[in-house]
Design a protein around this motif. Structure first.
Motif, mmCIF file in Angstrom:
data_model
loop_
_atom_site.group_PDB
_atom_site.id
_atom_site.type_symbol
_atom_site.label_atom_id
_atom_site.label_comp_id
_atom_site.label_asym_id
_atom_site.label_seq_id
_atom_site.Cartn_x
_atom_site.Cartn_y
_atom_site.Cartn_z
ATOM 1 N N ASN A 57 0.821 -1.221 0.000
ATOM 2 C CA ASN A 57 0.000 0.000 0.000
ATOM 3 C C ASN A 57 0.850 1.264 0.000
ATOM 4 O OD1 ASN A 57 -2.151 -1.722 0.109
ATOM 5 N ND2 ASN A 57 -3.113 -0.789 1.888
ATOM 6 N N ASN A 86 -8.190 0.607 -3.511
ATOM 7 C CA ASN A 86 -8.953 1.510 -2.650
ATOM 8 C C ASN A 86 -9.925 2.375 -3.446
ATOM 9 O OD1 ASN A 86 -7.703 1.074 0.078
ATOM 10 N ND2 ASN A 86 -5.855 1.642 -1.027
ATOM 11 N N ASP A 94 -3.613 5.493 1.021
ATOM 12 C CA ASP A 94 -4.881 4.759 1.063
ATOM 13 C C ASP A 94 -6.057 5.717 1.224
ATOM 14 O OD1 ASP A 94 -3.474 2.412 0.915
ATOM 15 O OD2 ASP A 94 -3.608 1.947 3.037
ATOM 16 N N GLU A 128 -6.784 7.655 -1.995
ATOM 17 C CA GLU A 128 -7.447 6.872 -3.022
ATOM 18 C C GLU A 128 -8.915 6.606 -2.685
ATOM 19 O OE1 GLU A 128 -6.036 5.562 -6.221
ATOM 20 O OE2 GLU A 128 -5.259 7.503 -5.527
ATOM 21 N N ARG A 129 -9.230 6.416 -1.412
ATOM 22 C CA ARG A 129 -10.624 6.186 -1.021
ATOM 23 C C ARG A 129 -11.441 7.470 -1.162
ATOM 24 N NH1 ARG A 129 -9.504 1.982 4.129
ATOM 25 N NH2 ARG A 129 -8.259 0.556 2.828
ATOM 26 N N ASN A 157 -12.484 4.091 6.830
ATOM 27 C CA ASN A 157 -12.106 2.787 7.381
ATOM 28 C C ASN A 157 -13.091 2.406 8.485
ATOM 29 O OD1 ASN A 157 -11.254 4.161 9.707
ATOM 30 N ND2 ASN A 157 -9.304 3.071 9.853
ATOM 31 N N PHE A 203 -14.833 0.625 5.632
ATOM 32 C CA PHE A 203 -13.909 0.050 4.647
ATOM 33 C C PHE A 203 -12.863 -0.766 5.409
ATOM 34 C CE2 PHE A 203 -11.153 -0.470 1.153
ATOM 35 C CZ PHE A 203 -11.673 0.110 -0.002
ATOM 36 N N ASP A 204 -12.603 -1.978 4.982
ATOM 37 C CA ASP A 204 -11.578 -2.910 5.491
ATOM 38 C C ASP A 204 -12.178 -4.241 5.911
ATOM 39 O OD1 ASP A 204 -9.329 -1.322 5.096
ATOM 40 O OD2 ASP A 204 -9.383 -0.473 7.116
ATOM 41 N N VAL A 256 -11.441 -5.993 2.693
ATOM 42 C CA VAL A 256 -10.059 -6.202 2.285
ATOM 43 C C VAL A 256 -9.606 -7.443 3.035
ATOM 44 C CG1 VAL A 256 -7.710 -5.281 2.330
ATOM 45 C CG2 VAL A 256 -9.657 -3.716 2.015
ATOM 46 N N THR A 266 -11.320 -5.632 -3.761
ATOM 47 C CA THR A 266 -12.127 -5.557 -2.544
ATOM 48 C C THR A 266 -13.501 -6.170 -2.812
ATOM 49 O OG1 THR A 266 -12.861 -3.337 -3.168
ATOM 50 C CG2 THR A 266 -10.953 -3.495 -1.710
#
Length: 341
Positions: free
Chosen positions: A148, A163, A193, A196-197, A247, A274-275, A292, A324
């Motif tokens: 990452n 992401n 990260d 990008e999200r 996240n 997210f994750d 992820v 993802t």
């Protein structure tokens, strides 16, 4: 009882010390019969190779260096679990260090690994830290896999998560559920990260809801910043239909703020993260998120590094992205399900 040496094994197996060494180091130039006899004798004598001596003779430390931005939280524990599973399978040990997002500490950690490890796994998502990866002398002498990281090229293989694509999918999910005012809790500004999200959220919003303004709150990838963002949204004159946190830790902090204020999730405000950290499926309501496979990320990166060490060739692999997966749970239900007062 005295320590059993390689000479003791050679004497008991009626072979030379060199033959025992070839067997124990996995070389092919030994007959199967001799190999079986040496291994059988080594087991009977409970022979354990001396790590320091083996390192000197093979110029291998049998250790991998792992440099991470932090060790706190379920994301990093899952990542380390995946790394350790592969390392143990290859009988390798881990030398672990954290730099807490500090560029100088990252450089110090990398330099400290020199001479102690056979290769490096480095997670460096911070923009400011990327240049230090290119400049660190230790990287030019060891196989390196970056996780990452915005950096790449000469520094080594980069293995990352999609992401941007994942964030787009989550926004599409929320929009398909009828949500129109979608707030986004972003991560640290200098984190790749997080960048990008955020970019995925913006691109999806511009495409799917071109007349809707962005609603971005700053966070720090921890529960406290998610809680602060949740309280800020509660105090807003108009509340969102849904909140997408960059996240899961921030999403859970935000959920706690909503529950403290008596706001029904998802009846009044939907929520997603997210994750897919393990805790996401054990809260109420269950947290919708982009999965992820964190342990797989760690194990895949470690397999790449082990292969690079074995080949003794410069790492030339291109950047790789792990996909993802959308995980829909109760927290992202459709709008309009107001609870009765």
């Amino acid at each position: 009882m005295a320590n059993v040496t390689i000479k003791d094994v050679a004497r008991a197996a009626s072979v030379s010390v060199a033959t025992v060494s070839r067997v124990l180091n996995g070389h092919d130039n030994v007959t199967e019969h001799v190999r079986d006899r040496v291994l059988s004798v080594a087991r009977e004598l409970r022979y354990t190779p001396h790590a320091a001596a083996r390192s000197l003779s093979s110029r291998r430390t049998q250790a991998l260096g792992v440099v991470l931005p932090d060790l706190h939280g379920e994301f990093f524990s899952e990542l380390i679990r995946g790394i350790d599973q592969v390392a143990r399978r290859h009988r390798l040990h881990l030398l672990l260090s954290s730099y807490h997002g500090d560029v100088e500490e990252q450089g110090t950690a990398l330099q400290a690994m020199r001479g102690r490890v056979d290769g490096l796994l480095v997670m460096s998502p911070y923009t400011a830290a990327s240049q230090s990866l290119e400049d660190a002398r230790s990287l030019s002498q060891l196989p390196v896999v970056l996780i990452n990281s915005q950096s790449g090229g000469a520094a080594g293989t980069v293995l990352g998560v999609d992401n941007h694509g994942g964030a787009r999918v989550m926004v599409e999910h929320l929009v398909s559920g009828g949500h129109r005012r979608i707030a986004f809790i972003a991560g640290p500004e200098d984190n790749f990260d997080a960048h990008e999200r955020l970019r995925g959220y913006r691109d999806a919003l511009a495409e799917l809801l071109p007349d809707t303004a962005e609603w971005i709150l700053r966070g720090d990838f921890d529960e406290a910043s998610g809680h602060r963002a949740g309280r800020e949204l509660i105090a807003a004159s108009e509340r969102p239909d849904a909140v997408f946190a960059a996240n899961d830790m921030m999403a859970l902090g935000c959920m706690f703020a909503f529950l403290q204020a008596g706001i029904d999730v998802p009846g009044e405000i939907a929520l997603a993260g997210f994750d897919d950290i393990p805790l996401a499926g054990y809260v109420h309501p269950g947290l919708s998120t982009m999965r992820v496979n964190i342990a797989e990320l760690g194990s895949h990166a470690t397999e790449l590094l082990v292969a690079a060490i074995a080949s003794k060739e410069p790492v030339t692999e291109p950047r790789r992205w792990l996909a993802t997966e959308l995980i829909v749970r109760e927290s992202s239900g459709p709008p309009g399900r107001r609870t009765s007062s």
